[in-house]
Every structure is written in C-alpha cells, then in structure tokens.
Scaffold this motif. Structure first.
Motif, mmCIF file in Angstrom:
data_model
loop_
_atom_site.group_PDB
_atom_site.id
_atom_site.type_symbol
_atom_site.label_atom_id
_atom_site.label_comp_id
_atom_site.label_asym_id
_atom_site.label_seq_id
_atom_site.Cartn_x
_atom_site.Cartn_y
_atom_site.Cartn_z
ATOM 1 N N VAL A 26 -28.214 -4.047 -10.880
ATOM 2 C CA VAL A 26 -28.495 -4.250 -9.456
ATOM 3 C C VAL A 26 -27.572 -5.288 -8.821
ATOM 4 N N THR A 27 -26.768 -5.985 -9.618
ATOM 5 C CA THR A 27 -25.848 -6.984 -9.076
ATOM 6 C C THR A 27 -24.415 -6.477 -8.964
ATOM 7 N N GLU A 28 -24.177 -5.212 -9.280
ATOM 8 C CA GLU A 28 -22.796 -4.730 -9.353
ATOM 9 C C GLU A 28 -22.153 -4.485 -7.991
ATOM 10 N N HIS A 29 -22.963 -4.309 -6.956
ATOM 11 C CA HIS A 29 -22.431 -3.962 -5.646
ATOM 12 C C HIS A 29 -22.882 -4.995 -4.611
ATOM 13 N N LEU A 30 -22.503 -4.766 -3.355
ATOM 14 C CA LEU A 30 -22.954 -5.589 -2.232
ATOM 15 C C LEU A 30 -22.602 -7.056 -2.461
ATOM 16 N N ASP A 31 -23.574 -7.968 -2.376
ATOM 17 C CA ASP A 31 -23.253 -9.383 -2.558
ATOM 18 C C ASP A 31 -22.880 -9.718 -3.995
ATOM 19 N N GLY A 32 -23.291 -8.894 -4.933
ATOM 20 C CA GLY A 32 -22.866 -9.118 -6.303
ATOM 21 C C GLY A 32 -21.369 -9.003 -6.445
ATOM 22 N N ALA A 33 -20.765 -8.080 -5.695
ATOM 23 C CA ALA A 33 -19.312 -7.918 -5.700
ATOM 24 C C ALA A 33 -18.640 -8.911 -4.758
ATOM 25 N N ALA A 34 -19.259 -9.160 -3.599
ATOM 26 C CA ALA A 34 -18.647 -10.025 -2.587
ATOM 27 C C ALA A 34 -18.730 -11.505 -2.957
ATOM 28 N N ARG A 35 -19.739 -11.882 -3.752
ATOM 29 C CA ARG A 35 -19.945 -13.291 -4.109
ATOM 30 C C ARG A 35 -20.114 -13.404 -5.632
ATOM 31 N N PRO A 36 -19.031 -13.325 -6.380
ATOM 32 C CA PRO A 36 -19.124 -13.344 -7.849
ATOM 33 C C PRO A 36 -19.869 -14.582 -8.354
ATOM 34 N N GLY A 37 -20.810 -14.341 -9.266
ATOM 35 C CA GLY A 37 -21.578 -15.433 -9.851
ATOM 36 C C GLY A 37 -22.803 -15.840 -9.064
ATOM 37 N N HIS A 38 -22.903 -15.377 -7.822
ATOM 38 C CA HIS A 38 -24.023 -15.787 -6.967
ATOM 39 C C HIS A 38 -25.373 -15.456 -7.594
ATOM 40 N N PHE A 39 -25.522 -14.216 -8.069
ATOM 41 C CA PHE A 39 -26.832 -13.818 -8.568
ATOM 42 C C PHE A 39 -27.146 -14.397 -9.945
ATOM 43 N N ASP A 40 -26.138 -14.808 -10.698
ATOM 44 C CA ASP A 40 -26.419 -15.589 -11.909
ATOM 45 C C ASP A 40 -27.117 -16.887 -11.518
ATOM 46 N N GLY A 41 -26.601 -17.527 -10.471
ATOM 47 C CA GLY A 41 -27.222 -18.761 -10.000
ATOM 48 C C GLY A 41 -28.631 -18.542 -9.507
ATOM 49 N N VAL A 42 -28.854 -17.437 -8.786
ATOM 50 C CA VAL A 42 -30.190 -17.106 -8.283
ATOM 51 C C VAL A 42 -31.152 -16.866 -9.442
ATOM 52 N N ALA A 43 -30.752 -15.995 -10.375
ATOM 53 C CA ALA A 43 -31.638 -15.656 -11.494
ATOM 54 C C ALA A 43 -31.963 -16.895 -12.337
ATOM 55 N N THR A 44 -30.973 -17.736 -12.548
ATOM 56 C CA THR A 44 -31.182 -18.925 -13.372
ATOM 57 C C THR A 44 -32.165 -19.884 -12.718
ATOM 58 N N VAL A 45 -31.969 -20.174 -11.433
ATOM 59 C CA VAL A 45 -32.852 -21.142 -10.788
ATOM 60 C C VAL A 45 -34.260 -20.584 -10.627
ATOM 61 N N VAL A 46 -34.387 -19.285 -10.327
ATOM 62 C CA VAL A 46 -35.723 -18.699 -10.174
ATOM 63 C C VAL A 46 -36.453 -18.683 -11.516
ATOM 64 N N ALA A 47 -35.747 -18.383 -12.589
ATOM 65 C CA ALA A 47 -36.382 -18.427 -13.912
ATOM 66 C C ALA A 47 -36.881 -19.831 -14.217
ATOM 67 N N LYS A 48 -36.093 -20.831 -13.873
ATOM 68 C CA LYS A 48 -36.543 -22.212 -14.095
ATOM 69 C C LYS A 48 -37.765 -22.541 -13.241
ATOM 70 N N LEU A 49 -37.750 -22.133 -11.977
ATOM 71 C CA LEU A 49 -38.904 -22.386 -11.110
ATOM 72 C C LEU A 49 -40.151 -21.690 -11.636
#
Length: 279
Positions: free
Chosen positions: A112-135
């Motif tokens: 689900v991260t391969e297109h859209l903002d996943g492509a336009a903002r590399p690494g963005h969703f890694d940061g999202v997934a990591t912080v949400v998992a911590k929360l």
C-alpha cells in the motif's frame, strides 16, 4: 485532563483507566489542531470511555527538504482545545522519549506504500508506521481513530495492524471540510489569501473527476481534465492525480471496483493532498 510527558506517568494513568474498567481510545496527532481533529475526538468519545490524544511532531516522517522545522506547534492552544472537547489524557512525549540514544528500529509496510505519497515522499510511511506502532505500544488502546483525509496513511496502519496481529480496532473518520470543500489541514495556515482562494479548486477538480468516472466516463480523460484545472489554478508541481483501488491502493485505469481518487499538488510553498471515494 491529565497531561503527561514521560512513559512512567503515562503507564500509571493508563493502568488507572484499566483498573476502573474503561475502554480506551487513542487519537494520534502532530498538533496544530483544528475542527478535523476535534471530529476525531468526538468520534472517539462515542466509542470509548476515556480518550487519549497524543501530540508528537515526528521527525522520522519528514523528508530532508520538507517542513519539519516550520511545522506549526501550538501546544497550549491544542491542550485547551482537547480539554474543552472532553479528552481525558494528553500524551506529549519529547523526541528523546520516542527516539532515545541508540534507537535503531524501523517498521516498513510494503504494498500500500508503493504509489502516491509512498512514491512522492520516500521513507515517509516508514516514519508513520514506526511512530504509530510505538504509540500503540505505549498507550495500548482498544481503538485508534484516524482521519480519511490521510487515506493512504490509514491504509498503511490497517495493513500493519493486520500483519502484526495487533489487537487494536482501527477506525477511519470522514474528512472534515471548509464550506468551499477544502479539506481541513494544519498546513492550510501556510496559505496566503490568494493561495487559499486558489486551493478550493483542488476539491472541485476531484469532485468533477469522481462524478465523471462514476457515471462511466473515461478514467484517463477525467484525470487529465482534473490536472488541467489544478494547473490553471496555479498548482505546480502536481505530484499526482490518480484513481486507485480503495482497499489495496493498486492503480486503476478503469472503474470496476470500489475506488478512491487521490491528488497531491503544491500551491505556493504549501503541498496539499485530498481524496474522494468514487461510488
């Protein structure tokens, strides 16, 4: 409303909620709160006994040329809004609590991260997934609520929760909009009066494209027309205007299943995103 900044105090507060038999909801935010966030709080209150909101401007989801330093921070005003809305606890961790010295773990969600903002903002969703998992691990809520304005983010979190067997309900809350249709966003405060006037073309272009596609019109033609409307209004660059599967976020060239129309474009120095269901 309690306000806590360290993990020990957070755990004591959450343990008290659990001892009292309360169902707990989490609303993660980056602050600079607006009516869209308050809609999340209201939805959370309807689904739980105690609502926890977090405010953390997460450096790991900002790219090197993005607006981390400029991102609006309004801690006192945000806290007052949350308290007035009936939030039970505000979790305000500093960076050193979230990412202490030696921190080296990253969560990456593919598909689900391969297109859209996943492509336009590399690494963005890694940061999202990591912080949400911590929360999630810190608060351990029964349910967490996210706005559909960040629809791809919502899809990433749902995928992560499913894949990692996390026992937390994930609920999306419909996008909240201004009277002229512009999606509420903390970044809207960056817009000059002229840019704000032009920005209303974004939801209008998406709406026209969504209606055309739903009525059986050619997808490529509808997307091209929407891009033209954005360009004429002064959006530049236009990162994407695209139709995707509502579940997998796979790109679509024909409308033959539940779908979502997505757009991201910059007006002046402000990057705006939006999405609409195609039904």
């Amino acid at each position: 409303m309690q306000t806590v900044r360290d993990l020990d105090s957070l755990r004591v507060a959450i343990d008290e909620f659990r001892t009292e038999g309360h169902r707990v909801a989490l609303v993660p935010t980056m602050g600079a709160l607006h009516a869209g966030h308050m809609a999340l709080i209201e939805a959370a209150k309807a689904r739980a006994d105690r609502v926890v909101a977090s405010i953390f401007v997460n450096p790991k989801q900002f790219g090197p040329n993005e607006d981390f330093d400029a991102y609006p921070r309004k801690e006192n005003a945000d806290a007052a809004m949350l308290e007035a809305a009936g939030c039970a606890l505000l979790w305000l961790p500093p960076v050193e609590v979230m990412y202490p010295d030696g921190y080296s773990t990253n969560i990456s969600v593919s598909g689900v991260t391969e297109h859209l903002d996943g492509a336009a903002r590399p690494g963005h969703f890694d940061g999202v997934a990591t912080v949400v998992a911590k929360l999630f691990n810190q608060v351990q809520p029964d349910i967490a609520l996210f706005g559909e304005k960040d629809y791809q983010q919502l899809a990433v979190i749902r995928r992560m929760v499913t894949d990692l067997n996390v026992r937390i309900e994930i609920e999306g809350v419909p996008t909240q909009r201004e009277e002229d249709g512009l999606a509420l966003s903390s970044r809207n405060i960056y817009l000059s009066p002229e840019e704000r006037e032009a920005a209303r073309v974004l939801p209008r272009a998406l709406g026209e494209a969504a209606r055309a596609i739903a009525a059986g019109g050619d997808v490529a033609e509808a997307l091209t027309k929407a891009r033209g409307m954005l360009a004429k209004a002064g959006f530049d660059p236009i990162d994407y205007v695209a139709l995707h599967d509502a579940g997998t976020l796979d790109p679509l060239t024909v409308f033959d299943r539940p779908a979502r129309l997505f757009a991201a474009a910059r007006i002046g120095r402000t990057r705006l995103i939006d999405n609409l269901a195609v039904e």
